[in-house]
Design an enzyme around this catalytic site. Structure first.
Site, PDB file in Angstrom:
ATOM      1  N   LYS A 181     -88.357  18.467 -16.955  1.00  0.00           N
ATOM      2  CA  LYS A 181     -88.812  19.557 -17.842  1.00  0.00           C
ATOM      3  C   LYS A 181     -90.334  19.526 -17.947  1.00  0.00           C
ATOM      4  O   LYS A 181     -90.919  18.496 -18.276  1.00  0.00           O
ATOM      5  CB  LYS A 181     -88.200  19.409 -19.237  1.00  0.00           C
ATOM      6  CG  LYS A 181     -88.607  20.560 -20.178  1.00  0.00           C
ATOM      7  CD  LYS A 181     -87.802  20.539 -21.456  1.00  0.00           C
ATOM      8  CE  LYS A 181     -88.439  19.725 -22.563  1.00  0.00           C
ATOM      9  NZ  LYS A 181     -89.601  20.371 -23.224  1.00  0.00           N
ATOM     10  N   ASP A 187     -90.382  24.914 -19.776  1.00  0.00           N
ATOM     11  CA  ASP A 187     -90.129  25.129 -21.209  1.00  0.00           C
ATOM     12  C   ASP A 187     -91.364  25.766 -21.855  1.00  0.00           C
ATOM     13  O   ASP A 187     -92.138  25.083 -22.533  1.00  0.00           O
ATOM     14  CB  ASP A 187     -89.788  23.781 -21.861  1.00  0.00           C
ATOM     15  CG  ASP A 187     -89.296  23.936 -23.290  1.00  0.00           C
ATOM     16  OD1 ASP A 187     -88.950  25.058 -23.694  1.00  0.00           O
ATOM     17  OD2 ASP A 187     -89.262  22.914 -23.999  1.00  0.00           O
ATOM     18  N   LYS A 210     -91.228  28.634 -23.839  1.00  0.00           N
ATOM     19  CA  LYS A 210     -90.860  29.305 -25.098  1.00  0.00           C
ATOM     20  C   LYS A 210     -91.653  30.612 -25.254  1.00  0.00           C
ATOM     21  O   LYS A 210     -92.384  30.810 -26.234  1.00  0.00           O
ATOM     22  CB  LYS A 210     -91.088  28.378 -26.300  1.00  0.00           C
ATOM     23  CG  LYS A 210     -90.239  27.109 -26.250  1.00  0.00           C
ATOM     24  CD  LYS A 210     -90.357  26.303 -27.530  1.00  0.00           C
ATOM     25  CE  LYS A 210     -89.428  25.117 -27.568  1.00  0.00           C
ATOM     26  NZ  LYS A 210     -89.724  24.049 -26.599  1.00  0.00           N
ATOM     27  N   ASP A 254     -93.555  37.459 -26.773  1.00  0.00           N
ATOM     28  CA  ASP A 254     -94.630  38.456 -26.759  1.00  0.00           C
ATOM     29  C   ASP A 254     -93.963  39.824 -26.621  1.00  0.00           C
ATOM     30  O   ASP A 254     -92.726  39.915 -26.699  1.00  0.00           O
ATOM     31  CB  ASP A 254     -95.586  38.136 -25.578  1.00  0.00           C
ATOM     32  CG  ASP A 254     -97.023  38.609 -25.841  1.00  0.00           C
ATOM     33  OD1 ASP A 254     -97.185  39.748 -26.337  1.00  0.00           O
ATOM     34  OD2 ASP A 254     -97.963  37.856 -25.551  1.00  0.00           O
ATOM     35  N   ASN A 307     -93.089  43.808 -22.105  1.00  0.00           N
ATOM     36  CA  ASN A 307     -93.755  43.905 -20.799  1.00  0.00           C
ATOM     37  C   ASN A 307     -94.458  42.599 -20.425  1.00  0.00           C
ATOM     38  O   ASN A 307     -94.392  42.144 -19.278  1.00  0.00           O
ATOM     39  CB  ASN A 307     -94.761  45.066 -20.833  1.00  0.00           C
ATOM     40  CG  ASN A 307     -95.429  45.245 -19.492  1.00  0.00           C
ATOM     41  OD1 ASN A 307     -94.754  45.498 -18.494  1.00  0.00           O
ATOM     42  ND2 ASN A 307     -96.735  45.068 -19.456  1.00  0.00           N
ATOM     43  N   THR A 329     -86.496  23.645 -34.385  1.00  0.00           N
ATOM     44  CA  THR A 329     -85.908  22.641 -35.286  1.00  0.00           C
ATOM     45  C   THR A 329     -86.917  22.134 -36.314  1.00  0.00           C
ATOM     46  O   THR A 329     -86.550  21.467 -37.270  1.00  0.00           O
ATOM     47  CB  THR A 329     -85.340  21.452 -34.479  1.00  0.00           C
ATOM     48  OG1 THR A 329     -86.276  21.120 -33.461  1.00  0.00           O
ATOM     49  CG2 THR A 329     -84.022  21.790 -33.838  1.00  0.00           C
ATOM     50  N   ARG A 348     -88.921  10.703 -24.448  1.00  0.00           N
ATOM     51  CA  ARG A 348     -89.495   9.391 -24.716  1.00  0.00           C
ATOM     52  C   ARG A 348     -88.568   8.195 -24.538  1.00  0.00           C
ATOM     53  O   ARG A 348     -89.037   7.126 -24.116  1.00  0.00           O
ATOM     54  CB  ARG A 348     -90.137   9.394 -26.107  1.00  0.00           C
ATOM     55  CG  ARG A 348     -91.414  10.215 -26.141  1.00  0.00           C
ATOM     56  CD  ARG A 348     -91.796  10.642 -27.534  1.00  0.00           C
ATOM     57  NE  ARG A 348     -90.819  11.580 -28.087  1.00  0.00           N
ATOM     58  CZ  ARG A 348     -90.917  12.115 -29.300  1.00  0.00           C
ATOM     59  NH1 ARG A 348     -91.930  11.799 -30.076  1.00  0.00           N
ATOM     60  NH2 ARG A 348     -89.989  12.960 -29.709  1.00  0.00           N
TER      61      ARG A 348
END
Ligand code: C5P
Length: 237
Positions: free
Chosen positions: A41, A68, A70, A73, A76, A125, A217
């Site tokens: 990722k 990733d 996210k 907007d 377009n 989260t 981690r």
């Protein structure tokens, strides 16, 4: 691309390792130390630092990539960004469900027929129920709001979402078996929880219905990442 909802009996294929490091050099060091990892990722930090380099290098090493970003907007802009991401050969790409149906549909139209599969991010989260109600003025409890956003993603043509392993069983019953759930917030027994507030073990997350697990981690910051990876794969069986 059709998402592989049951990535073999092989637990290794279900684990996506988060490359949360600030440069392509550091990322590639990790990849070279962990050649057995097939799915990585790339998040915002690494993408902003060295996006095109790391994506090209991961694909040159024949790795699967979860980009990733996210995205959130106007339709377009997000659709255009998704079109470019398909050229990088990303396998998964995240967009925010709260961007709305028009945004998600426009994004989905751009990835249709490519190897890139969109995943919806519902509620971060880090947002508490107090923030949701008092600051964002959403008069719903978190599980209800998350379910609403994931259903909206499905109605917009998306076939997958990112969610907590604690939400996956309920969401699976609402969304059906052919929806892909990718879950962060996974910790092997005894691992440091860090800033994750509600965690689950890899084995329990898979049993709860997750198709893929994102783990960072506990592997990348372990004193011996290879040993940590092997242990996690064993724990998944
Ligand atoms: O190191 P750790 O296993 O906590 O990494 C989890 C990864 O999943 C991070 O890259 C983080 O950004 C991501 N993530 C998360 N929680 C979410 C969504 C994504 O931890 N709700």
């Amino acid at each position: 691309m059709k998402i592989n909802l049951n990535p073999e009996a092989d637990p290794q294929a279900k684990i996506i390792v988060a490359l949360d490091v600030p440069s392509a050099n550091e990322a590639l060091n990790l990849c070279d130390r962990l050649p057995q990892v097939s799915f990585w990722k790339v998040g915002l930090e690494l993408f902003i630092a060295d996006g095109s380099t790391i994506l090209r290098e991961l694909k040159a090493r024949d790795k699967r990539v979860f980009l990733d970003l996210k995205l959130h907007d106007i339709p377009n802009t997000v659709a255009s960004a998704c079109r470019v991401a398909t050229k990088y050969g990303a396998d998964f790409l995240t967009i925010h469900a709260s961007g709305g149906k028009a945004m998600m549909k426009a994004a989905q139209a751009e990835v249709q027929g490519s190897s890139t599969q969109l995943l919806a991010v519902s509620l971060l989260t880090s947002i508490s129920s107090v923030e949701l109600q008092s600051d964002l003025l959403v008069p719903l409890e978190i599980p209800e709001y998350v379910a609403k956003l994931v259903l909206l993603a499905k109605e917009s043509g998306l076939k997958g979402a990112v969610c907590s392993p604690h939400e996956v069983t309920k969401l699976r019953s609402l969304l059906g078996d052919d929806f892909c759930f990718v879950t962060p917030g996974v910790r092997p027994l005894g691992a440091a929880v860090g800033d994750q507030s509600r965690v689950m073990t890899p084995k329990d997350a898979i049993a709860a219905g997750a198709n893929y697990l994102v783990i960072g981690r506990p592997i990348t910051a372990a004193p011996d990442p290879v040993l940590a990876w092997d242990q996690i794969c064993k724990d998944c069986l």
